[in-house]
Design an enzyme around this catalytic site. Structure first.
Site, PDB file in Angstrom:
ATOM      1  N   CYS A  30      41.329 -54.360  71.473  1.00  0.00           N
ATOM      2  CA  CYS A  30      42.781 -54.116  71.468  1.00  0.00           C
ATOM      3  C   CYS A  30      43.560 -55.430  71.354  1.00  0.00           C
ATOM      4  CB  CYS A  30      43.177 -53.364  72.744  1.00  0.00           C
ATOM      5  SG  CYS A  30      44.952 -53.299  73.042  1.00  0.00           S
ATOM      6  N   GLY A  31      44.381 -55.548  70.314  1.00  0.00           N
ATOM      7  CA  GLY A  31      45.165 -56.762  70.115  1.00  0.00           C
ATOM      8  C   GLY A  31      46.152 -57.032  71.238  1.00  0.00           C
ATOM      9  N   HIS A  32      46.770 -55.985  71.769  1.00  0.00           N
ATOM     10  CA  HIS A  32      47.726 -56.154  72.869  1.00  0.00           C
ATOM     11  C   HIS A  32      47.005 -56.678  74.118  1.00  0.00           C
ATOM     12  CE1 HIS A  32      50.889 -54.150  70.610  1.00  0.00           C
ATOM     13  NE2 HIS A  32      50.030 -53.198  70.299  1.00  0.00           N
ATOM     14  N   CYS A  33      45.784 -56.197  74.353  1.00  0.00           N
ATOM     15  CA  CYS A  33      44.995 -56.674  75.491  1.00  0.00           C
ATOM     16  C   CYS A  33      44.643 -58.148  75.316  1.00  0.00           C
ATOM     17  CB  CYS A  33      43.718 -55.849  75.640  1.00  0.00           C
ATOM     18  SG  CYS A  33      43.993 -54.079  75.832  1.00  0.00           S
TER      19      CYS A  33
END
Length: 553
Positions: free
Chosen positions: A76-79
């Site tokens: 996950c990029g946001h993570c």
């Protein structure tokens, strides 16, 4: 020679086989060691963040009074973006010997924990207090290290400072540009407890609380009141607690955010979050070039008009922010709608939002009013910067006497010759509302990465159906075109307009690939099953900002 070869193989064979066996034994031992580590309740740390899994989660809850857990997915990029800030916050809390700790769970590997806590999107942060596993709190703070630290600190200690005498009170008020103090005759009562809840959430504002009778008297109060002390505009704003209704946390939060802002704000990188997080329903904007003394002088009339639209300092008790009525309180009179006045420098930070308004710096000075719930924009027929003209214009918009001004680009000459038909505001209705066609429209933003990712699939879909007279595949740039009755809240948004009279628009929410699109079209705008599409919402077309859009994942 043959005999020697046979003997050598006889001697070397067991030795070679032994090496293979040794390697297999080592690999098996390492595998067992890793399994033992996973099965153990030992808690390891990475950058002061507890690494949690099914077998050590209970231990972590028992050992830490306050535990904020991030449920993440490695891909996950946001993570990945959150990881450094999360680690920095964990280190700060650890260094100050706080009872609050941070932990993380790979929700893709620890599926039992993900299921137990209802994890459906990443990252999801939950706070576990006093070992309570059944009712964790959702994290509501900012996704940066300072926001995480402040949010945890408010929950680790008292969310408001107890003030017991006039000297302490005066020093507390003078310590910050803005402080909120709750005066309550019973600090254990419901109103005081609601105040503490608000203080725990509004980590960007300093809170105090007072119970002493001498402090009530010193500040001219006779009943429970929340006071906002400021070093700008009016120095003190009081919010008396309604004896009948009590203190509503959402309502107090709204009032404090609205009245924490200056009467006229300047749109800068530092103030933008304050402007939009206040959730004020209308924004009145003065676009000007700050390098021009003549344009700067227009701020005087703009400020003079602002005072009458700040909204009354009283509770709505269930009514919406525009003065509507909630069902239980229909007998209550409405209060004036709030309007936030903002000065936007077209040569500074404000240059980034000009495209959203269809403007350039050369259009300054000019005025716009934005209704934030749907980003509808209103404009005077002829700009008049006097106090009376601004007041009259705003009131006419609030009364529904002025229609919004909708953006529309000019249609390209070849808009209907391509497989994907290019729509603009001026041509949308004639195509989408054609009762002889089934029209599938993609609303997009040119900079949206999710839109870019599905562009090839949309082109392939259009190519597949280009010879079908009854199906139209189209797209519209929603940053340059607006529609009166359709509001786009995220990118990309896909709407299907079926053929026939009395047709009803259908929003497509399933997987974005050619085969699923095709199945949707062949089935008349429905799918047998439509799994929900998770959304990663950022700043965008809903009331978060002026056109600084968002994508959907």
């Amino acid at each position: 020679l043959v005999w020697l070869l046979v003997l050598s193989l006889a001697w070397l064979g067991p030795a070679l086989g032994g090496e293979d066996e040794d390697e297999e034994v080592i690999e098996e031992e390492e595998k067992e060691k890793k399994e033992d580590e996973v099965l153990s309740d030992e808690i390891k740390e990475e950058d002061n963040v507890l690494v949690l899994h099914e077998h050590n989660f209970a231990r972590a809850l028992s050992e830490h009074q306050l535990l904020l857990v991030e449920f993440y997915a490695p891909w996950c990029g946001h993570c990945q973006q959150l990881a450094p800030a999360f680690a920095q916050a964990a280190t700060e809390l650890r260094n100050e010997s706080s009872p609050a700790r941070l932990g993380k769970v790979d929700a893709t590997a620890q599926t039992a924990l993900a299921t137990e806590f209802g994890i459906t999107s990443y990252p999801t942060l939950k706070l576990f207090r006093d070992g309570n596993r059944t009712h964790p709190l959702e994290y509501t703070g900012r996704m940066d290290s300072r926001g995480i630290v402040l949010w945890m600190q408010r929950r680790a200690g008292p969310s408001a400072t107890l003030l017991q005498d006039t000297d302490t009170m005066a020093a507390f008020i003078n310590s910050q540009d803005l402080v909120a103090i709750g005066f309550f005759k019973d600090l254990k009562g419901e109103a005081a407890q609601a105040f503490f809840e608000v203080a725990a959430e509004m980590v960007d504002l300093t809170f105090g609380v007072a119970e002493a009778a001498e402090l009530f008297q010193a500040y001219g109060l006779s009943a429970d009141t929340v006071c906002l002390f400021k070093k700008f505009d009016e120095k003190q704003t009081n919010f008396p607690v309604d004896p009948a209704w009590g203190l509503d946390t959402a309502e107090l939060t709204r009032l404090l955010r609205a009245h924490s802002l200056q009467l006229v704000m300047e749109f800068t990188n530092e103030t933008s979050n304050q402007i939009f997080s206040a959730k004020i329903p209308h924004h009145m904007l003065l676009f000007l070039n700050k390098s021009s003394p003549e344009q700067l002088s227009l701020r005087d009339g703009f400020r003079a008009a602002a005072g009458g639209f700040r909204g009354e300092v009283r509770w709505s008790h269930g009514r919406d922010m525009e003065g509507g009525f909630g069902t239980p309180q229909a007998q209550c009179p409405p209060f004036p709608a709030q309007v936030l006045f903002v000065v936007v420098d077209v040569t500074g930070h404000g240059a980034d939002v000009l495209p959203f308004f269809g403007m350039t710096a050369a259009d300054a000075p000019t005025l716009r009013l934005v209704r934030m719930k749907n980003n509808r924009k209103y404009q005077m027929e002829q700009d008049d910067f006097s106090e009376s003209a601004i007041r009259t214009f705003i009131q006419a918009v609030l009364d529904g006497k002025i229609k919004p001004r909708l953006l529309s680009a000019e249609p390209p000459e070849d808009w209907d010759t391509r497989p994907v038909k290019v729509l603009v505001g001026k041509t949308f209705e004639q195509v989408a509302f054609d009762e002889t066609k089934n029209v599938f429209v993609k609303f997009y933003a040119p900079w949206c990465s999710h839109c870019q990712a599905m562009a090839a699939a949309w082109e392939e879909l259009a190519e597949r159906y280009k010879d079908r007279e009854d199906i139209v595949i189209a797209e519209m740039d929603s940053t340059a075109n607006e529609l009166e009755n359709i509001t786009i809240h995220g990118y990309p948004t896909l709407h299907y307009f079926p053929a026939g009279p009395g047709r009803k628009m259908v929003e497509y929410k399933s997987t974005r690939d050619v085969e699923t699109f095709s199945k949707f079209l062949e089935n008349g705008g429905t799918l047998p099953e439509e799994p929900p599409v998770s959304e990663n919402r950022g700043w965008g077309m809903d009331p978060a900002g002026w056109g600084q859009g968002q994508g959907q994942a």
